[in-house]
Design a protein around this motif. Structure first.
Motif, PDB file in Angstrom:
ATOM      1  N   ASN A 271      -2.035 -16.636   5.502  1.00  0.00           N
ATOM      2  CA  ASN A 271      -2.051 -15.578   4.514  1.00  0.00           C
ATOM      3  C   ASN A 271      -2.818 -14.408   5.143  1.00  0.00           C
ATOM      4  OD1 ASN A 271      -2.883 -13.934   2.280  1.00  0.00           O
ATOM      5  ND2 ASN A 271      -2.360 -15.676   0.976  1.00  0.00           N
ATOM      6  N   TYR A 273      -4.790 -12.243   4.017  1.00  0.00           N
ATOM      7  CA  TYR A 273      -6.173 -12.063   3.585  1.00  0.00           C
ATOM      8  C   TYR A 273      -7.138 -13.096   4.172  1.00  0.00           C
ATOM      9  CZ  TYR A 273      -5.542  -8.133   0.494  1.00  0.00           C
ATOM     10  OH  TYR A 273      -5.328  -6.873   0.013  1.00  0.00           O
ATOM     11  N   SER A 294       3.821  -9.530  -3.089  1.00  0.00           N
ATOM     12  CA  SER A 294       2.482  -9.228  -3.608  1.00  0.00           C
ATOM     13  C   SER A 294       2.037  -7.814  -3.252  1.00  0.00           C
ATOM     14  CB  SER A 294       1.476 -10.232  -3.046  1.00  0.00           C
ATOM     15  OG  SER A 294       1.354 -10.042  -1.657  1.00  0.00           O
ATOM     16  N   ASP A 296      -1.014  -6.689  -3.188  1.00  0.00           N
ATOM     17  CA  ASP A 296      -2.220  -6.618  -2.349  1.00  0.00           C
ATOM     18  C   ASP A 296      -1.880  -6.826  -0.867  1.00  0.00           C
ATOM     19  OD1 ASP A 296      -1.602  -9.188  -3.067  1.00  0.00           O
ATOM     20  OD2 ASP A 296      -3.671  -9.872  -3.221  1.00  0.00           O
ATOM     21  N   SER A 359      -5.800  -8.823  -6.855  1.00  0.00           N
ATOM     22  CA  SER A 359      -6.982  -9.350  -6.194  1.00  0.00           C
ATOM     23  C   SER A 359      -7.630 -10.443  -7.061  1.00  0.00           C
ATOM     24  CB  SER A 359      -7.936  -8.192  -5.901  1.00  0.00           C
ATOM     25  OG  SER A 359      -9.254  -8.593  -5.997  1.00  0.00           O
ATOM     26  N   TYR A 361      -6.030 -12.365  -9.118  1.00  0.00           N
ATOM     27  CA  TYR A 361      -5.133 -13.517  -9.030  1.00  0.00           C
ATOM     28  C   TYR A 361      -5.395 -14.285  -7.731  1.00  0.00           C
ATOM     29  CZ  TYR A 361      -0.892 -16.285  -8.601  1.00  0.00           C
ATOM     30  OH  TYR A 361      -0.009 -17.316  -8.453  1.00  0.00           O
ATOM     31  N   ARG A 362      -5.568 -13.538  -6.639  1.00  0.00           N
ATOM     32  CA  ARG A 362      -5.797 -14.164  -5.338  1.00  0.00           C
ATOM     33  C   ARG A 362      -7.101 -14.966  -5.346  1.00  0.00           C
ATOM     34  NH1 ARG A 362      -6.122  -9.803  -2.542  1.00  0.00           N
ATOM     35  NH2 ARG A 362      -8.311  -9.926  -2.029  1.00  0.00           N
ATOM     36  N   LYS A 363      -8.130 -14.388  -5.952  1.00  0.00           N
ATOM     37  CA  LYS A 363      -9.445 -15.022  -5.886  1.00  0.00           C
ATOM     38  C   LYS A 363      -9.615 -16.128  -6.913  1.00  0.00           C
ATOM     39  CE  LYS A 363     -11.519 -10.877  -4.018  1.00  0.00           C
ATOM     40  NZ  LYS A 363     -11.996  -9.567  -4.475  1.00  0.00           N
ATOM     41  N   ASN A 381       2.934 -11.496  -9.088  1.00  0.00           N
ATOM     42  CA  ASN A 381       3.248 -12.650  -8.240  1.00  0.00           C
ATOM     43  C   ASN A 381       4.008 -13.760  -8.974  1.00  0.00           C
ATOM     44  OD1 ASN A 381       1.762 -11.182  -6.492  1.00  0.00           O
ATOM     45  ND2 ASN A 381      -0.010 -12.513  -6.482  1.00  0.00           N
TER      46      ASN A 381
END
Ligand code: ZN
Length: 462
Positions: A271, A273, A294, A296, A359, A361-363, A381
């Motif tokens: 990924n 990130y 996505s 981000d 962000s 959602y990612r975290k 997403n």
């Protein structure tokens, strides 16, 4: 060691206008450059330019130039305070395609001063522009020895590659591509490294085309494994791959190896990130294709491409179904993004609010779900409908646009195709010109800034 110079189209145009005046005499400019350095590569990226007025030069001839080097002092002061490089660039209007003995002498003096001012002993650069805008260059190291730059990349309306590698024999499989686009385009493709982020619906047919066009090196980035639901559209994937949950990048890189066309592939099941390795690979690309949903991920890529002067193609597909087997709308978009001009955010593709949501959602996907249920934030997403013929159409459009940027062949100037919306329900393509899109004034200041802490000014990546 691979040495490279990169210049945005905006700066290349400015330099061309100044360095190739109508009087046919030599001219000069200086620039500040960002850097990317690792153990195998040094890339210098032009960040800011000062044109030295011809009227202030002490003497200008067809093959000789004396100029007031005190004009470079503001830049010498800046390389004394920050991790930037200085570039001296002059023209050879007569077309002499080497550094002359006069150049050797003046470069030695200039870079001796530069290292006297500089904060560290990292290299600086001297370049020459020829009458057609072609550039060749050499890097100066702290002991004042110099090495030739192998590749000069211009990331602008047109993607130009000036390469010192001499052309090799064309491959038989490429004969029909060469008939259409010429041997020069094919040799350029062979020398290129292209990154593809997202190896699903639009990514996989795009990769297939890059390989069969003869692109020399391909970097594949995708964190996911093959699932049954992907088999309707990812080329070269099988039911067995889905059962074994094999990584998409591995399945595709095996397929490329089986083609036997000598493509060098770097598959990264990562990924963006979470992977400094993936980001480094992308910095070394001559073009990248973002095939992600996505916002981000797209934002990160746009930012990286501005800092390191990488041409960026962004692909998106929108398929709206009514849920009962009916289709409301099918359309796709191909954005071409170049440093110093508009960005995805200035084009209104997403907002800072969307980025915040992505962000979150990612975290923390669980907390995000709760917020979403309470309708505090927009949905991001999600799995949307996808159909192979639509994905392939958009991927092909992006590849045709990539070819057009290397070897312009479309009816209008390349800048008229900054954004193409392919509306399949209306059966039409709507193009928007770069001049009609808003410049991203924040990224414009970061053009070619190169290595910086935090990395590309995104603290979460450091
Ligand atoms: Zn010269």
């Amino acid at each position: 060691m691979e040495l490279q110079l990169r210049i945005s189209g905006v700066h290349h145009q400015m330099l061309k206008k100044h360095l190739l005046p109508e009087d046919g005499l030599e001219s000069v400019a200086v620039a500040l450059c960002g850097r990317y350095m690792d153990k195998d590569n040094i890339v210098l990226t032009v960040h800011d330019i000062t044109l030295i007025p011809d009227s202030e030069c002490l003497s200008r001839e067809e093959d000789l130039l004396q100029w007031p080097t005190q004009k470079a002092i503001p830049y010498f002061e800046r390389i004394g305070k920050s991790d930037l490089a200085i570039m001296k660039i002059h023209s050879h209007p007569g077309g002499y395609n080497k550094f002359s003995s006069t150049d050797d002498k003046s470069d030695a003096e200039f870079f001796d001063s530069a290292f006297g001012w500089a904060l560290n002993d990292k290299p600086h650069i001297s370049a020459v522009m020829l009458p057609d805008g072609e550039i060749f260059a050499r890097l100066f190291f702290s002991d004042l020895h110099h090495e030739p730059v192998k590749k000069v990349l211009i990331s602008g309306d047109v993607i130009k590659l000036y390469n010192t590698n001499t052309g090799s024999k064309s491959d038989d499989f490429a004969l029909r591509t060469i008939q259409a686009f010429g041997d020069k385009t094919y040799q350029d493709l062979k020398q290129m490294t292209v990154g593809v982020i997202g190896c699903s619906g639009t990514g996989s047919p795009l990769i297939e085309q890059l390989v069969r066009l003869g692109v020399g090196k391909i970097v594949l980035i995708d964190p996911d494994t093959v699932e049954q639901k992907n088999l309707n559209r990812i080329l070269n994937t099988t039911k067995k791959d889905a059962e074994l949950h094999r990584p998409k990048v591995l399945v595709i890189s095996e397929a490329i190896a089986n083609m036997g066309l000598d493509t060098n592939v770097t598959p990264l099941q990562k990924n963006l990130y979470d992977s400094p390795e993936a980001l480094k690979e992308l910095i070394m690309c001559d073009s990248v294709f973002g095939c992600m949903d996505s916002v981000d991920g797209r934002h990160l890529l746009n930012q990286l491409c501005a800092f390191y002067l990488v041409p960026y193609f962004d692909l998106g597909v929108k398929l709206e179904a009514d849920g009962k087997g009916g289709v409301n709308k099918i359309c796709g978009s191909v954005h071409y993004l170049q440093p110093g001009k508009s960005s995805l955010i200035s084009r209104g593709v997403y907002t800072t609010e969307d980025l915040r949501a992505a962000s979150q959602y990612r975290k923390n996907p669980e907390e995000f779900e709760n917020l979403r249920k309470n309708a505090y934030i927009k949905n991001v997403n999600v799995n949307t409908p996808a159909v192979i013929s639509v994905n392939m159409n958009i991927a092909s459009h992006a590849i045709n646009e990539f070819l057009n940027r290397i070897h312009p062949y479309k009816a209008e100037p390349t800048s008229n195709y900054a954004l193409s919306t392919i509306d399949i329900t209306e059966n039409c393509i709507i193009n928007v010109a770069e001049d009609d899109l808003s410049i991203d004034n924040y990224l414009k200041k970061k053009i070619g800034r190169g290595d910086i802490t935090p990395f590309i000014e995104m603290p979460e990546l450091t």
